[in-house]
Design a protein around this motif. Structure first.
Motif, PDB file in Angstrom:
ATOM      1  N   PHE B  33       0.843  -1.202   0.000  1.00  0.00           N
ATOM      2  CA  PHE B  33       0.000   0.000   0.000  1.00  0.00           C
ATOM      3  C   PHE B  33       0.875   1.248   0.000  1.00  0.00           C
ATOM      4  N   GLY B  34       1.964   1.220   0.749  1.00  0.00           N
ATOM      5  CA  GLY B  34       2.876   2.369   0.765  1.00  0.00           C
ATOM      6  C   GLY B  34       3.421   2.683  -0.623  1.00  0.00           C
ATOM      7  N   GLU B  35       3.770   1.635  -1.374  1.00  0.00           N
ATOM      8  CA  GLU B  35       4.243   1.856  -2.748  1.00  0.00           C
ATOM      9  C   GLU B  35       3.126   2.445  -3.619  1.00  0.00           C
ATOM     10  N   ALA B  36       1.903   1.942  -3.434  1.00  0.00           N
ATOM     11  CA  ALA B  36       0.775   2.457  -4.225  1.00  0.00           C
ATOM     12  C   ALA B  36       0.519   3.921  -3.894  1.00  0.00           C
ATOM     13  N   VAL B  37       0.635   4.274  -2.615  1.00  0.00           N
ATOM     14  CA  VAL B  37       0.446   5.672  -2.222  1.00  0.00           C
ATOM     15  C   VAL B  37       1.537   6.547  -2.849  1.00  0.00           C
ATOM     16  N   HIS B  38       2.769   6.073  -2.783  1.00  0.00           N
ATOM     17  CA  HIS B  38       3.875   6.826  -3.394  1.00  0.00           C
ATOM     18  C   HIS B  38       3.631   7.003  -4.896  1.00  0.00           C
ATOM     19  N   LEU B  39       3.196   5.936  -5.549  1.00  0.00           N
ATOM     20  CA  LEU B  39       2.885   6.000  -6.983  1.00  0.00           C
ATOM     21  C   LEU B  39       1.808   7.047  -7.251  1.00  0.00           C
ATOM     22  N   LEU B  40       0.740   7.014  -6.461  1.00  0.00           N
ATOM     23  CA  LEU B  40      -0.356   7.973  -6.642  1.00  0.00           C
ATOM     24  C   LEU B  40       0.107   9.408  -6.440  1.00  0.00           C
ATOM     25  N   LEU B  41       0.902   9.627  -5.395  1.00  0.00           N
ATOM     26  CA  LEU B  41       1.199  11.009  -5.007  1.00  0.00           C
ATOM     27  C   LEU B  41       2.404  11.607  -5.728  1.00  0.00           C
ATOM     28  N   THR B  42       3.346  10.737  -6.185  1.00  0.00           N
ATOM     29  CA  THR B  42       4.521  11.305  -6.873  1.00  0.00           C
ATOM     30  C   THR B  42       4.549  10.938  -8.353  1.00  0.00           C
ATOM     31  N   GLY B  43       3.767   9.926  -8.772  1.00  0.00           N
ATOM     32  CA  GLY B  43       3.764   9.533 -10.177  1.00  0.00           C
ATOM     33  C   GLY B  43       4.688   8.374 -10.492  1.00  0.00           C
ATOM     34  N   ASP B  44       5.517   7.965  -9.531  1.00  0.00           N
ATOM     35  CA  ASP B  44       6.485   6.896  -9.782  1.00  0.00           C
ATOM     36  C   ASP B  44       6.347   5.771  -8.764  1.00  0.00           C
ATOM     37  N   LEU B  45       6.517   4.549  -9.239  1.00  0.00           N
ATOM     38  CA  LEU B  45       6.540   3.407  -8.328  1.00  0.00           C
ATOM     39  C   LEU B  45       7.924   3.339  -7.713  1.00  0.00           C
ATOM     40  N   PRO B  46       8.024   3.367  -6.378  1.00  0.00           N
ATOM     41  CA  PRO B  46       9.354   3.373  -5.764  1.00  0.00           C
ATOM     42  C   PRO B  46       9.915   1.963  -5.708  1.00  0.00           C
ATOM     43  N   ASP B  47      11.208   1.855  -5.425  1.00  0.00           N
ATOM     44  CA  ASP B  47      11.713   0.509  -5.155  1.00  0.00           C
ATOM     45  C   ASP B  47      11.189   0.073  -3.790  1.00  0.00           C
TER      46      ASP B  47
END
Lengths: 263, 263, 263, 263
Positions: B33-47
């Motif tokens: 979920f943290g990765e999905a939130v990062h993706l939503l809010l910054t536009g990129d999927l983090p490692d």
């Protein structure tokens, strides 16, 4: 001094915040957000496999584009100069029976199938009877069929993850909510209706089999979707002119092109 | 027909929902979920390591007991017979400058330190100047010091996780927000003030170093705390009498006893 | 036991509710709603003529059709199965700087004109200077000009009622906010711009001359418009299908035909 | 282009805003706020006597001090640095079944008494039967009895005003909601219970006799109380420290002393 009132959620002491008995500083980095949500809502820290299932449910509901009423309400409020929390709150207010509420609604129907099947033995008969009960009340069973997504890959994915989590290995209760869901699909099919279970129904079945109270299931949707609402409200604040007319249909996606997850 | 309006968040097609280009069905079970939130809010999927950091930030803010204004507002509304979404929305409305807003406020101060340091070279001098600027405006720098938690273990834990994520290995920008935060602590200490960075300040530093827009940081707190608000609203609905007087101080914790996370 | 906290609004005793010292049972039938609102917000019961002026201000803002963001937010939320209070709250959340906020914004500009004129003597010069100040900040002065209503009869009506109330007979302060508003119109005209004061600006001038705090003026709009929001939310609940796409432009009025008020 | 969707509330044209057919500029100064609310909610402009009755109902509900959940929710949110609309929205969210909802609840009970009495003739018998029905369901009839106000002068005042308005001269429907309310009081008394009708019940009876839809009655309370919520939110913003603990009981009134209305 009156009696202090009780809460069983979080204990606060100097330099210690403990959720359901676990120190948050210990949970950080060791428990996923899905596990923390499960802990908050059910009182127990799940094993990591169940945690991944909760994470998957949260991820499945994280956003559904700009047209659900929650996104439109959040954007409409953001377009007037509102703060982020004000816009997100307006979006949360749109999460109700007809939007996000299918999870709880489906859980009630599945519970009813299970209840009848336990008394009378056959889950397919029970499913048929529940369909009749809803029909007599003039209601549809939530969680089956979908306007847009006829074969939603999120549904298959969620059931696959539930199997991986051995959720149904250990199931001692019979029938499970998943059995009840499958029985409803078959009972619909016997009447010539193709109402496959949709992602809301799948979430309802899995959460019910995980022991969740149906009355809190809408809450899981609220938590997940709040992420999408933050993204929509912030995009509205930073990219769009104030007080624009927000067409609920006529919009286009101009974000990153389709990309594959390499994992 | 007017031009369709653009959004770069989520594309909806029959049987496919793609957030920032990634199919949600693929993300389920593969991205936290943290990765999905990062993706939503910054536009990129983090490692995954950065994803764990975002998860840790979300977990750190998931709840803070029954007395923050957001929990009290949610409970007050729940006690009148409100629905879950109505109660949670009232709680979200209490997340503002003075509650949850320290993250964004601290990020602005850290940005200012970085800006001055880049122009003039020394981060400690820059920190001292920012403290003076805030003082001249009659404002305190948010994210330093805490009424209750003088040595918050969540802060140390978050910085440890940031190191594990190699967040500061790759840092090419100098100084980082973490450097700015440490400089502010030292500059306070030089004036005889013990204002250690608190958990809000630590979150601000890490998010700024991860490239987050300060204007969306409050959103991360809203997402995390919505979980606690669901728990408080549901406990109020199911355990407490309607229309009770909810004392903001005089309450007690009666949940599970302290337990250790064995991981 | 800590000190009781103070409020100067309403005293509750058995069988007596007194607002700012007046028993509500005495006010009922003897004071209009406008007078009660004035009493609540300023602390004083106005004479009936001023009460009629407040009523006229409330009536002027009671509704503006289905397309303002507040009405759209209330309808969007109502369409999901929300309760009346939930839908109205979503509508209230859309009342902000860009919607309803022109009253307070204009009051600040008028106050600034008055402030300069008192120091330096000439109200027209003061108006010109305030226009320059706003221009230098890249801001427009709220309350002047209107996208749709170029000669809004509500504006003329409100100033006529203010005259009838002898509001400007007794004015000892010079210049009044009305003087400042007229000076701004002339100063705009001298630059070749036809920015007549609009209904929000007229309300701002009258409320300022009545001694209202600019920070509470938005509240008067909230109170008035809550009536329109109730009407829109209830129409949506009772007349429209759930979860419809609410077009913000393409709608039609099918209520009672134009009718004259015979009074 | 799809069909435009219909609304019967307000027509907007350049330089004309017409509510239910009446130009707002004409209504200003000629119709009271109560009349405008009646027009919005029922579709018809009432005669001035009925308008005064609506005004009296609005005035009766305008505030009830600092301890109702709506005032506490508004203050709790205001104390975090929220805007006025954000704080008022939080207060509106607390207006539900258990707070403000007694009006609609009582209207349903009165309607049921009327329905039975019309079929079977005797209103006292009908009242007794409705009391039994509620008892069998484990429910209390809302609008009778009061924790604090045992002889609420607002109730007597409202019925007196209803008589002055000749509301019951013209009543052709028999029994009226007022008859039903009196019958319920007598039926309670016959069982040895002193449950006099309270102000919520009186409002329900009058509104029902005026032809209001029970589903919109809560809206009248929302409109009236929004005035009190603005006052409480603004007092919190201007007079109290941020983030204070707002005790729901231990407070004191320090406003103007008791004063008589000389009219």
């Amino acid at each position: 001094m009156p009696e202090p009132w009780p809460t069983a959620i979080t204990k606060i002491e100097p330099n210690r915040v403990a959720v359901r008995g676990y120190d948050i500083a210990d949970l950080m980095g060791r428990a996923s957000f899905g596990e923390a949500v499960h802990l908050l809502l059910t009182g127990d820290l799940p094993d990591p496999a169940v945690g991944r299932l909760i994470d998957a449910i949260l991820v499945s509901s994280v956003d559904h584009g700009a047209t659900p009423p929650s996104a439109l309400a959040a954007r409409t409020v953001a377009s007037t100069g509102a703060s982020l929390s004000q816009a997100v709150a307006a979006g949360v207010l749109a999460i109700n029976e007809s939007h996000g509420g299918a999870i709880e609604g489906c859980a009630h129907a599945l519970s009813r199938v299970i209840e009848i099947a336990r008394l009378e033995g056959d889950v397919l008969d029970a499913a048929a009877r529940v369909i009749d009960e809803y029909k007599a009340d003039g209601r549809r069973i939530p969680g089956f069929g979908h306007r847009l997504h006829t074969a939603d890959p999120r549904t298959a994915r969620l059931f696959a993850l539930a199997n991986e989590a051995d959720l149904y290995e250990e199931a001692d209760a019979t029938p499970t909510a998943l059995d009840a869901a499958r029985a409803l699909e078959r009972a619909f099919a016997q009447r010539g209706k193709a109402f496959p279970i949709n992602v809301d129904g799948a979430i309802a079945a899995v959460l019910l089999d995980l022991g969740y109270d149906p009355g809190v299931m809408n809450g899981l949707f609220i938590i997940a979707r709040s992420a999408g609402l933050v993204a929509h409200a912030r995009e509205e604040q930073t990219r769009m002119p104030r007080m624009r007319r927000i067409d609920p249909v006529n919009h286009t996606y101009d974000g990153p092109p389709d990309r594959r997850l390499e994992r």
